[in-house]
Design a protein around this motif. Sequence first.
Motif, PDB file in Angstrom:
ATOM      1  N   MET A 176       0.850  -1.170   0.000  1.00 30.32           N
ATOM      2  CA  MET A 176       0.000   0.000   0.000  1.00 30.32           C
ATOM      3  C   MET A 176       0.897   1.234   0.000  1.00 30.32           C
ATOM      4  O   MET A 176       1.814   1.342   0.806  1.00 30.32           O
ATOM      5  N   SER A 177       0.600   2.163  -0.895  1.00 28.28           N
ATOM      6  CA  SER A 177       1.390   3.382  -0.990  1.00 28.28           C
ATOM      7  C   SER A 177       1.134   4.283   0.218  1.00 28.28           C
ATOM      8  O   SER A 177       0.147   4.113   0.939  1.00 28.28           O
ATOM      9  N   ALA A 178       2.002   5.246   0.400  1.00 24.00           N
ATOM     10  CA  ALA A 178       1.842   6.190   1.513  1.00 24.00           C
ATOM     11  C   ALA A 178       0.544   6.977   1.345  1.00 24.00           C
ATOM     12  O   ALA A 178      -0.152   7.257   2.335  1.00 24.00           O
ATOM     13  N   GLU A 179       0.197   7.312   0.118  1.00 25.93           N
ATOM     14  CA  GLU A 179      -1.047   8.045  -0.152  1.00 25.93           C
ATOM     15  C   GLU A 179      -2.263   7.195   0.211  1.00 25.93           C
ATOM     16  O   GLU A 179      -3.207   7.689   0.837  1.00 25.93           O
ATOM     17  N   GLN A 180      -2.234   5.916  -0.154  1.00 26.34           N
ATOM     18  CA  GLN A 180      -3.335   5.019   0.190  1.00 26.34           C
ATOM     19  C   GLN A 180      -3.433   4.830   1.702  1.00 26.34           C
ATOM     20  O   GLN A 180      -4.524   4.771   2.249  1.00 26.34           O
ATOM     21  N   GLN A 181      -2.296   4.735   2.368  1.00 29.20           N
ATOM     22  CA  GLN A 181      -2.283   4.589   3.822  1.00 29.20           C
ATOM     23  C   GLN A 181      -2.884   5.817   4.495  1.00 29.20           C
ATOM     24  O   GLN A 181      -3.650   5.705   5.443  1.00 29.20           O
ATOM     25  N   GLU A 182      -2.555   6.993   3.976  1.00 26.84           N
ATOM     26  CA  GLU A 182      -3.110   8.234   4.512  1.00 26.84           C
ATOM     27  C   GLU A 182      -4.625   8.284   4.293  1.00 26.84           C
ATOM     28  O   GLU A 182      -5.383   8.680   5.183  1.00 26.84           O
ATOM     29  N   MET A 183      -5.069   7.846   3.106  1.00 22.12           N
ATOM     30  CA  MET A 183      -6.501   7.818   2.799  1.00 22.12           C
ATOM     31  C   MET A 183      -7.223   6.824   3.710  1.00 22.12           C
ATOM     32  O   MET A 183      -8.310   7.102   4.204  1.00 22.12           O
ATOM     33  N   LEU A 184      -6.601   5.660   3.960  1.00 21.58           N
ATOM     34  CA  LEU A 184      -7.175   4.660   4.853  1.00 21.58           C
ATOM     35  C   LEU A 184      -7.311   5.228   6.268  1.00 21.58           C
ATOM     36  O   LEU A 184      -8.337   5.048   6.925  1.00 21.58           O
ATOM     37  N   SER A 185      -6.303   5.936   6.713  1.00 19.16           N
ATOM     38  CA  SER A 185      -6.336   6.539   8.041  1.00 19.16           C
ATOM     39  C   SER A 185      -7.474   7.551   8.151  1.00 19.16           C
ATOM     40  O   SER A 185      -8.221   7.562   9.142  1.00 19.16           O
ATOM     41  N   SER A 186      -7.629   8.382   7.140  1.00 14.28           N
ATOM     42  CA  SER A 186      -8.717   9.364   7.125  1.00 14.28           C
ATOM     43  C   SER A 186     -10.070   8.661   7.115  1.00 14.28           C
ATOM     44  O   SER A 186     -10.987   9.045   7.852  1.00 14.28           O
ATOM     45  N   LEU A 187     -10.190   7.635   6.282  1.00 20.52           N
ATOM     46  CA  LEU A 187     -11.439   6.881   6.199  1.00 20.52           C
ATOM     47  C   LEU A 187     -11.775   6.227   7.536  1.00 20.52           C
ATOM     48  O   LEU A 187     -12.914   6.273   7.993  1.00 20.52           O
ATOM     49  N   ALA A 188     -10.765   5.647   8.184  1.00 18.15           N
ATOM     50  CA  ALA A 188     -10.976   4.986   9.475  1.00 18.15           C
ATOM     51  C   ALA A 188     -11.477   5.977  10.520  1.00 18.15           C
ATOM     52  O   ALA A 188     -12.394   5.670  11.296  1.00 18.15           O
ATOM     53  N   GLU A 189     -10.916   7.177  10.528  1.00 20.54           N
ATOM     54  CA  GLU A 189     -11.361   8.205  11.469  1.00 20.54           C
ATOM     55  C   GLU A 189     -12.810   8.604  11.209  1.00 20.54           C
ATOM     56  O   GLU A 189     -13.584   8.793  12.139  1.00 20.54           O
ATOM     57  N   ILE A 190     -13.170   8.710   9.935  1.00 22.16           N
ATOM     58  CA  ILE A 190     -14.535   9.082   9.575  1.00 22.16           C
ATOM     59  C   ILE A 190     -15.507   7.975   9.959  1.00 22.16           C
ATOM     60  O   ILE A 190     -16.574   8.238  10.512  1.00 22.16           O
TER      61      ILE A 190
END
Length: 84
Positions: A1-15
Amino acid sequence: MSAEQQEMLSSLAEIVERVAGVPAERVLPEKSFTDDLALDSLAVVEVAFSMQEHTGIDIPEEDLARIRTVQDFLDLVEHSAERN
């Protein structure tokens, strides 16, 4: 998983945690929104709208019906970003 995808996953998880009360650490790419995380279709739409606000990426409503897993959602956001 790319750093961008990891950041998106983190944002999604928070939401997802904020919208549905599911602990962020349970929001993993292979998890099903309905079966594993117990979100109904209304909660998924609310998550999508929150993600749109967070990222500024337009997520077409008609594409939301195809979302089953967290990875499906991440792929949709990535694809929508490419179209914008």
